[in-house]
Write a protein that holds these residues in place. Structure first.
Motif, mmCIF file in Angstrom:
data_model
loop_
_atom_site.group_PDB
_atom_site.id
_atom_site.type_symbol
_atom_site.label_atom_id
_atom_site.label_comp_id
_atom_site.label_asym_id
_atom_site.label_seq_id
_atom_site.Cartn_x
_atom_site.Cartn_y
_atom_site.Cartn_z
ATOM 1 N N LEU A 1 -22.582 23.958 18.801
ATOM 2 C CA LEU A 1 -23.343 25.033 18.153
ATOM 3 C C LEU A 1 -24.758 24.586 17.828
ATOM 4 O O LEU A 1 -25.728 25.334 18.044
ATOM 5 N N LEU A 2 -24.908 23.375 17.320
ATOM 6 C CA LEU A 2 -26.233 22.881 16.944
ATOM 7 C C LEU A 2 -27.115 22.645 18.163
ATOM 8 O O LEU A 2 -28.336 22.821 18.106
ATOM 9 N N GLU A 3 -26.492 22.261 19.270
ATOM 10 C CA GLU A 3 -27.255 21.951 20.485
ATOM 11 C C GLU A 3 -27.527 23.173 21.350
ATOM 12 O O GLU A 3 -28.547 23.232 22.051
ATOM 13 N N GLN A 4 -26.649 24.181 21.325
ATOM 14 C CA GLN A 4 -26.706 25.228 22.347
ATOM 15 C C GLN A 4 -26.858 26.653 21.813
ATOM 16 O O GLN A 4 -26.858 27.607 22.597
ATOM 17 N N THR A 5 -26.967 26.843 20.499
ATOM 18 C CA THR A 5 -27.132 28.190 19.947
ATOM 19 C C THR A 5 -28.297 28.203 18.959
ATOM 20 O O THR A 5 -28.736 27.156 18.488
ATOM 21 N N LYS A 6 -28.752 29.416 18.628
ATOM 22 C CA LYS A 6 -29.871 29.566 17.688
ATOM 23 C C LYS A 6 -29.613 30.640 16.635
ATOM 24 O O LYS A 6 -30.244 30.623 15.574
ATOM 25 N N GLU A 7 -28.716 31.582 16.883
ATOM 26 C CA GLU A 7 -28.545 32.720 15.994
ATOM 27 C C GLU A 7 -27.652 32.401 14.799
ATOM 28 O O GLU A 7 -27.058 31.332 14.717
ATOM 29 N N ASP A 8 -27.559 33.341 13.858
ATOM 30 C CA ASP A 8 -26.629 33.210 12.733
ATOM 31 C C ASP A 8 -25.199 33.315 13.248
ATOM 32 O O ASP A 8 -24.890 34.181 14.082
#
Length: 283
Positions: A251-258
């Protein structure tokens, strides 16, 4: 009662956590959701529950707790295990035996065929739960979870939960087509995970599998996963050491949204995992 939702900060981002870990000390997280149908089955309808898998399994412990509550016999099959594991006085295997689990070892060369034969000549008072709780009956509990998420009023469009067999992520995606459902494989690779989920049904388009940048041997100590877990401790929420670090790393490496993270429980296994980290000199 619905499990609460907490807001946390991690690496400069806000996340939300559905606190299914608070449901019960042993029957918590996604295992509670998967076992929801059986938990609501009258005790006199069954006598024996059979399952199989590894000795660090969170599902094993949850099933043992359920069977103790229901006064059902619980038989659990594994491949041969070491004396060290047999003699552990902490962790999921230890607690499962304390709850009344009957453990049976099957030799490696016979294990696959034995598991395949379990459903032959079953009586009506015996129920088999496949490894990790991967059964169609799991859908009902995840429909309840989906209802709780919709009723929460939380304005996010993405959810996340790590995968062993992928049952939780798959049924969540089916129950919540308006959300993106992120998951990542913690046992095997992406293709293995897809095959496990396709054994239940076709994969919906809102199910997004994040491929790990590095493959970590399941349930083995890895310093990178430990560091993620230790970072998560700063949020004042304890996560499990086996599944959660891989999901949070992705999640920290591959996503940006809430994102709303569905806490899978499993923290009862941390005691024995931390001991393994100590033995490796990583703590």
């Amino acid at each position: 009662m619905n499990s609460p939702i907490s807001k946390i900060g991690l690496d400069g981002r806000d996340f939300y956590v559905k606190r299914d870990d608070l449901i019960d000390p042993y029957l918590a997280g996604n295992k509670y959701r998967k076992l929801y149908t059986l938990l609501n089955t009258p005790s006199n309808r069954l006598k024996t529950i059979i399952s199989y898998g590894g000795t660090q399994s969170n599902a094993m412990l949850a099933i043992a707790a359920m069977c103790q509550k229901k006064s059902w016999e619980f038989i659990y099959y594994t491949k041969p295990i070491s004396k060290a594991i047999q003699n552990e006085n902490s962790g999921n295997f230890f607690h499962s035996k304390r709850l009344g689990m009957l453990h049976v070892e099957i030799e490696h060369e016979y294990y696959r065929d034995f598991i395949a034969s379990l459903r032959l000549n079953l009586d009506e008072e015996t129920f088999i739960i496949d490894q990790g709780g991967a059964v169609e009956e799991a859908r009902c509990g995840l429909e309840v979870l989906a209802h709780e998420i919709r009723e929460s009023g939380l304005h996010v469009n993405s959810l996340a939960t790590p995968s062993g067999t992928g049952t939780t992520a798959l049924f969540l995606a089916l129950c919540l087509p308006e959300y993106n459902i992120y998951t990542t494989p913690c046992v095997g690779d992406v293709e293995y995970l897809r095959s496990q989920m396709r054994a239940l049904c076709e994969l919906p388009t809102n199910l997004i599998i994040l491929e790990p940048k590095r493959k970590y041997h399941f349930a083995k100590p890895h310093v990178e996963l430990l560091h993620v877990w230790q970072k998560l401790l700063t949020t004042k929420i304890e996560f499990d050491l086996i599944y959660a670090p891989s999901m949070w790393m992705a999640l920290l490496e591959q996503t940006k949204e809430d994102i709303l993270y569905i806490h899978s429980g499993g923290v009862s296994g941390n005691e024995s995992m931390l001991e393994r980290y100590k033995q490796k000199g990583l703590i």
